[in-house]
Each structure stands twice: as C-alpha cells, then as structure tokens.
Design a protein around this motif. Structure first.
Motif, short mmCIF file in Angstrom:
data_model
loop_
_atom_site.label_atom_id
_atom_site.label_comp_id
_atom_site.label_asym_id
_atom_site.label_seq_id
_atom_site.Cartn_x
_atom_site.Cartn_y
_atom_site.Cartn_z
N PRO A 11 -50.59 -68.05 44.45
CA PRO A 11 -50.06 -68.66 45.68
C PRO A 11 -50.11 -67.72 46.88
O PRO A 11 -50.36 -68.15 48.01
N ALA A 12 -49.88 -66.42 46.63
CA ALA A 12 -49.95 -65.46 47.73
C ALA A 12 -51.38 -65.33 48.26
O ALA A 12 -51.61 -65.21 49.47
N LEU A 13 -52.35 -65.35 47.36
CA LEU A 13 -53.76 -65.33 47.78
C LEU A 13 -54.09 -66.54 48.64
O LEU A 13 -54.74 -66.43 49.67
N LYS A 14 -53.60 -67.70 48.23
CA LYS A 14 -53.84 -68.89 49.05
C LYS A 14 -53.16 -68.79 50.41
O LYS A 14 -53.67 -69.30 51.41
N SER A 15 -52.03 -68.12 50.46
CA SER A 15 -51.35 -67.92 51.74
C SER A 15 -52.20 -67.07 52.68
O SER A 15 -52.24 -67.31 53.89
N ILE A 16 -52.86 -66.06 52.14
CA ILE A 16 -53.76 -65.24 52.96
C ILE A 16 -54.90 -66.10 53.49
O ILE A 16 -55.25 -66.04 54.67
N TYR A 26 -46.02 -72.51 42.04
CA TYR A 26 -45.37 -73.09 43.20
C TYR A 26 -45.59 -72.18 44.39
O TYR A 26 -45.85 -70.98 44.25
N ARG A 27 -45.53 -72.76 45.58
CA ARG A 27 -45.67 -71.96 46.79
C ARG A 27 -44.62 -70.83 46.79
O ARG A 27 -43.55 -70.95 46.21
N LEU A 28 -44.95 -69.76 47.51
CA LEU A 28 -44.01 -68.66 47.64
C LEU A 28 -42.72 -69.15 48.30
O LEU A 28 -42.77 -69.90 49.28
N HIS A 29 -41.58 -68.73 47.80
CA HIS A 29 -40.32 -69.17 48.38
C HIS A 29 -40.13 -68.63 49.80
O HIS A 29 -39.43 -69.22 50.63
N ASP A 30 -40.79 -67.50 50.08
CA ASP A 30 -40.71 -66.89 51.42
C ASP A 30 -42.07 -66.99 52.12
O ASP A 30 -42.48 -66.07 52.83
N PHE A 69 -43.93 -64.22 54.50
CA PHE A 69 -45.11 -63.57 53.94
C PHE A 69 -46.31 -63.73 54.87
O PHE A 69 -47.03 -62.77 55.16
N GLN A 70 -46.51 -64.95 55.36
CA GLN A 70 -47.68 -65.20 56.21
C GLN A 70 -47.58 -64.45 57.54
O GLN A 70 -48.59 -63.96 58.05
N ASN A 71 -46.38 -64.36 58.09
CA ASN A 71 -46.22 -63.59 59.33
C ASN A 71 -46.57 -62.12 59.10
O ASN A 71 -47.24 -61.48 59.92
N ASN A 72 -46.09 -61.58 57.98
CA ASN A 72 -46.37 -60.18 57.66
C ASN A 72 -47.86 -59.97 57.39
O ASN A 72 -48.45 -58.97 57.83
#
Length: 307
Positions: free
Chosen positions: A260-265, A281-285, A289-292
């Motif tokens: 999920p974190a890779l997909k967020s990137i 599941y999607r990251l709870h934060d 995470f995406q802003n960072n």
C-alpha cells in the motif's frame, strides 16, 4: 561483457492498479506499462507485489489483457500462475499464453509443506502441462518454504523450465546459485532481492526483479547496463540510490503494509490510485505519508512529479 541469455535484464514485479469497485484500472495499467517500456524493462504481473492471491479470476484475466495490449509485441510479459490448486495454475498458464503472455512464473503451493521429492514432482508436472516457458519463483517469505538448490538444479534440466526467480535473502545461496547457472545458456537466475542487485549482476546473475522499479525503472535499467558494461562503480552508486528509495516504503513495514505504501508513492507521482484488496488495506496515515513522500521526492531530481 557477459552475453545475454534469452530471459534477462530488469523485470519489474508490477503493482496491480484497481478502481474503487475492485476492477482493474486500465488507464493506470497503460501508464505503468508505458513507464516500464520507455525505460527498456519488462513487466511481471500477478506476482507478490501485484497482489495476485487476492484477485478474482475475472480481474486477473483483465489485468493480463490490458498489460499485453499496452506492452505490444516487442515487450515480453511475464505472468504469475501460482495457486494452491494445480489445475488452476495450468488453466491460467494456458489462458494467459493464448492472450499473449510470453513466460509464466510459479511458486510452490502455500498450504501444505512439501519435501524435496514432492517439489520435484510438482514442478516437473507443471512444466509438462503449461504451453510456454516456466520460471520457478522461490519466495519463502510468503510460501513459508524454501526450494533447495539441489531441487532447482534438477528441475533446471527440464526443457520447459527456463529459470528461477529467487527472493530469498541469503548471500551464500545467492553465490551458490550463480555458480551453478551463470554459464548455462538454457537456464537463468533472476534475483528478487533488490538490495543485492549490483552484487548479483557483477557475479553473473542474469537479471533482477525490483519492486521499486515500479516508479524508477530507469535507475534499475542503468544499474543493469552499467554492470553489463563493466561500470561497477556506477552500478554501486545506483544500488545505493535505489536502496534509499526502497526504504521510503519498506522501512519498518511488513509486506502487507509496504505494498500500500508503494501504491501511495505511485499516486503522488500521478501514476495510479492507492486502492488495494483485502487482506491489505490503505495506510491509516495515508495523507501524512503522501505529504512526506512528496517532500522527499521533490528533493530528488531523478524523479519527476506530475503536478
């Protein structure tokens, strides 16, 4: 320069992009495949990073169709066929080959433990029945069992088994694997342990399978070609860069969190959405995470953000 075998290079374990209704996002498939093709690398779909165990047969078929469509005739497509049901694996292989997949990839079944004799029987039977080249995927992190090298070496002589993709993090195993097969023109060693890509290629591995290649495929292609051309300092520097990029989504996360974190990137880069299928599941934060991540990526000139 080491001569390239038929199956070689950078083979990216592609994420599977979904819409909110759990169907395949064809537009995102087109973007990702285009990114890979432009970098000169190849897609491996329906593997671990592609959430294959969670996807329905109908949506797997759609993913294959979309990927083959956008890859075109000049870009070989690798597809996973791993199932706990042998007949399902064979059926997928036959169907995907007819749809245009070039090579199929299979792990051990993940439910029952197997001894060496059973592993040999399983993969020999599978290779006998699939209509195209088969690569054996050693993935003990998810299957919970490692395929011994002596088993793989026996299987390497089957005419339809063309290589292994090994994601086991074991340096001694890596060294022994390369010694076994580096001079075999009919069998390839592909490394799924991306942090050791430069090391493995320098020693004689035939290719690498890096999940971080989903968003920086050009860096891994540069790493691969640098090794091929003997530019080892350049390859080592690229290894350091790609390892740092991998930490952006892998550090302190288990596999079901890192995907999920890779997909967020990829979402930050405008490539696809963040939808994943249960049990992921999607990251709870996710927003934090995406802003960072956006801040981190903006510091790196090697990455272009689609504003």
């Amino acid at each position: 320069m080491k001569p390239e075998k038929e199956y070689h290079g950078v083979i990216v374990p592609m994420i599977t992009p979904f819409k909110e209704d759990n169907t395949i996002d064809g537009e995102s498939v087109e973007r990702i495949v285009g990114l890979l093709k432009n970098a000169g690398v190849y897609p491996f779909i329906l593997g671990t990073t592609g959430e294959a165990p969670s996807i329905s047969d109908e949506q797997k078929d759609r993913m294959v169709a979309e990927t083959v469509r956008y890859a075109g005739a000049d870009c070989p497509v690798y597809a996973g066929i791993s199932s706990n049901c042998f007949e399902e694996s064979v059926t997928m292989a036959r169907k995907y080959y007819e749809m245009g997949v070039h090579v199929v990839v299979a792990t051990l079944p993940a439910y029952y433990p197997m001894n060496n004799e059973q592993m040999l029987k399983y993969f020999n039977d599978l290779a006998d029945q699939v209509p195209c080249p088969l690569i054996i995927y050693n993935m003990p992190a998810t299957v919970k069992q490692s395929i011994p090298l002596e088993v793989l070496d026996q299987l390497s002589h089957h005419s339809n088994i063309v290589g292994t993709k090994d994601s086991e993090r074991d340096m001694d195993r890596l060294d022994r694997s390369i010694e076994l097969w580096k001079d075999r023109p009919d069998f390839v060693h592909l490394l799924g342990w991306a942090a050791q890509s430069a090391c493995a290629l320098k020693k004689g591995s035939d290719g690498i399978v890096p999940s971080t290649g989903n968003f920086v495929p050009e860096l891994y292609q540069d790493l691969y070609l640098s090794n091929l051309e003997g530019k080892f300092e350049r390859a080592d520097e690229l290894q350091r860069q790609t390892n740092d990029l991998s930490l952006l989504y892998q550090k302190d996360r288990i596999l079901s969190q890192s995907i999920p974190a890779l997909k967020s990137i990829l979402a930050v880069m405008g490539i696809c959405g963040t939808k994943v299928l249960p049990p992921m599941y999607r990251l709870h934060d996710e927003a934090v995470f995406q802003n960072n991540i956006k801040e981190e990526l903006q510091k790196l000139e090697i990455i272009q953000l689609n504003e």
